[in-house]
Design a protein around this motif. Structure first.
Motif, short mmCIF file in Angstrom:
data_model
loop_
_atom_site.label_atom_id
_atom_site.label_comp_id
_atom_site.label_asym_id
_atom_site.label_seq_id
_atom_site.Cartn_x
_atom_site.Cartn_y
_atom_site.Cartn_z
N ALA A 87 42.45 36.10 44.66
CA ALA A 87 42.30 37.01 43.51
C ALA A 87 43.60 37.80 43.20
O ALA A 87 44.17 37.61 41.98
N GLU A 88 44.38 38.28 44.21
CA GLU A 88 45.60 38.94 44.17
C GLU A 88 46.72 38.20 43.84
O GLU A 88 47.57 38.57 43.00
N THR A 89 46.63 36.74 44.55
CA THR A 89 47.71 35.89 44.15
C THR A 89 47.52 35.47 42.41
O THR A 89 48.60 35.48 42.07
N LEU A 90 46.43 35.28 42.11
CA LEU A 90 46.11 34.63 40.50
C LEU A 90 46.59 36.02 39.66
O LEU A 90 47.41 35.80 38.85
N ALA A 91 46.51 37.04 39.97
CA ALA A 91 46.90 38.33 39.22
C ALA A 91 48.36 38.35 38.94
O ALA A 91 48.71 38.61 38.06
N ARG A 92 48.97 38.27 40.32
CA ARG A 92 50.30 38.09 40.37
C ARG A 92 50.93 37.11 39.27
O ARG A 92 51.82 37.10 38.73
N ARG A 93 50.49 35.97 39.48
CA ARG A 93 50.90 34.82 38.54
C ARG A 93 50.59 34.97 37.28
O ARG A 93 51.42 34.48 36.43
N VAL A 94 49.58 35.55 36.77
CA VAL A 94 49.15 35.51 35.47
C VAL A 94 50.07 36.90 34.91
O VAL A 94 50.32 36.47 33.80
N GLY A 95 50.07 37.98 35.65
CA GLY A 95 50.89 38.99 35.26
C GLY A 95 50.23 40.11 34.48
O GLY A 95 48.98 40.10 34.49
N GLY A 96 50.90 40.77 33.77
CA GLY A 96 50.16 41.89 33.04
C GLY A 96 50.22 43.35 33.86
O GLY A 96 50.77 43.05 35.01
N ASP A 97 49.53 44.23 33.26
CA ASP A 97 49.43 45.46 34.02
C ASP A 97 48.11 45.27 35.13
O ASP A 97 46.72 45.20 34.56
N ILE A 98 48.34 44.81 36.20
CA ILE A 98 47.44 44.53 37.13
C ILE A 98 46.71 46.02 37.92
O ILE A 98 47.34 46.86 38.28
N VAL A 99 45.17 45.68 37.55
CA VAL A 99 44.50 46.95 38.19
C VAL A 99 43.44 46.45 39.15
O VAL A 99 42.78 45.25 38.85
N LYS A 100 43.41 46.91 40.55
CA LYS A 100 42.57 46.37 41.50
C LYS A 100 41.70 47.48 41.87
O LYS A 100 41.99 48.40 41.92
N ILE A 101 40.37 46.65 41.96
CA ILE A 101 39.21 47.67 42.17
C ILE A 101 38.55 46.87 43.21
O ILE A 101 38.12 45.76 43.20
N HIS A 102 38.15 47.63 44.33
CA HIS A 102 37.73 47.22 45.51
C HIS A 102 36.29 48.03 45.72
O HIS A 102 36.50 49.04 45.85
N LEU A 103 35.27 47.19 45.83
CA LEU A 103 34.02 47.70 46.11
C LEU A 103 33.55 47.00 47.18
O LEU A 103 33.21 46.09 47.61
N GLY A 104 33.38 47.95 48.31
CA GLY A 104 33.03 47.49 49.78
C GLY A 104 31.43 47.86 50.03
O GLY A 104 30.97 48.65 49.38
N THR A 105 31.08 47.55 50.90
CA THR A 105 29.59 47.85 51.27
C THR A 105 29.34 49.42 51.69
O THR A 105 28.51 49.87 51.62
N ASP A 106 30.46 50.00 52.02
CA ASP A 106 30.60 51.40 52.40
C ASP A 106 30.81 52.05 50.99
O ASP A 106 30.61 53.34 50.97
N THR A 107 31.02 51.67 50.00
CA THR A 107 31.11 52.30 48.72
C THR A 107 29.62 52.96 48.51
O THR A 107 28.84 52.15 47.98
N ARG A 108 29.62 54.18 48.33
CA ARG A 108 28.38 54.98 48.03
C ARG A 108 27.83 54.86 46.40
O ARG A 108 26.91 54.49 46.49
N ARG A 109 28.75 55.13 45.76
CA ARG A 109 28.68 55.11 44.27
C ARG A 109 29.44 53.79 43.60
O ARG A 109 30.43 54.54 42.90
N PRO A 110 29.02 52.57 43.83
CA PRO A 110 30.14 51.68 43.26
C PRO A 110 30.24 51.88 41.73
O PRO A 110 31.48 51.59 41.30
N LEU A 111 29.49 52.05 40.94
CA LEU A 111 29.66 52.12 39.64
C LEU A 111 30.63 53.41 39.06
O LEU A 111 31.64 53.19 38.29
N THR A 112 30.44 54.35 39.79
CA THR A 112 31.18 55.55 39.48
C THR A 112 32.77 55.31 40.06
O THR A 112 33.77 55.61 39.43
N SER A 113 32.92 54.75 41.12
CA SER A 113 34.12 54.30 41.76
C SER A 113 34.87 53.32 40.97
O SER A 113 36.17 53.27 40.67
#
Length: 182
Positions: free
Chosen positions: A50-76
């Protein structure tokens, strides 16, 4: 001596598409109007691709990681987004399966204006699948020996792969510990 399985070296490895080329994955993303899901089990390279694709596509890249430890995924997720998502944004939403249906719907409403949205998930369904990540013992051997050509002399890589159910990330953690003498 520096550990060849340190995260800075492992993370520098390029994603290996076993079933298709990176250009094929990009073509599928373009065919889906810049929307797509990368699907696969834990430790199969979804985030790396996913990160490789984002770099190839370009633009202003915004990465959002939701792990199983995320207490409030929507808020984060909402906190991680720019105030206004625009076509110049390339969004990588890693761990989309963490969002329940209502949270996904709200998040997707915010993401829609982005030029490109790539999500990772353990199963298909949220966006059209553009690639399914798979691992193999041969892939682990290829990657591990690229980092340390002598690793196969001291570690049974096939057995390591089986013991971690194909999760290459966990295999690298163990190889790091093995090399550190832990």
């Amino acid at each position: 001596m520096d550990n060849p399985f340190a995260s800075r070296y492992v993370e520098a490895l390029p994603y290996r598409c076993a079933s298709s080329s990176l250009d094929d994955v990009i073509d599928r993303l373009v065919a889906n109007h810049g929307r797509g899901a990368i699907v696969g089990p834990h430790g199969s390279g979804k985030t790396t691709l996913a990160e490789t694709l984002a770099r190839r596509v370009g633009g202003d890249i915004v990465k959002i990681h939701l792990g199983t430890d995320t207490r409030r995924p929507l808020t984060s997720t909402i906190r991680s987004l720019p105030p206004i998502v625009e076509p110049r944004h390339t969004i990588v939403l890693d761990g989309a399966e963490q969002l329940r249906p209502v949270a996904w719907w709200r998040t997707w409403r915010q993401l829609r204006p982005a030029g490109t949205v790539v999500i990772t998930s353990h199963k298909p369904g949220r966006l059209p699948m553009i690639h399914e990540c798979r691992t193999s013992s041969a892939l682990l051997t290829e990657l591990a020996t690229e980092l340390d050509p002598t690793v196969a002399e001291t570690v049974d890589l096939d057995e390591l792969f089986r013991r971690h159910d194909g999760d290459i990330r966990l295999c690298f953690h163990e190889l790091y510990d093995h090399r550190s003498g832990r």
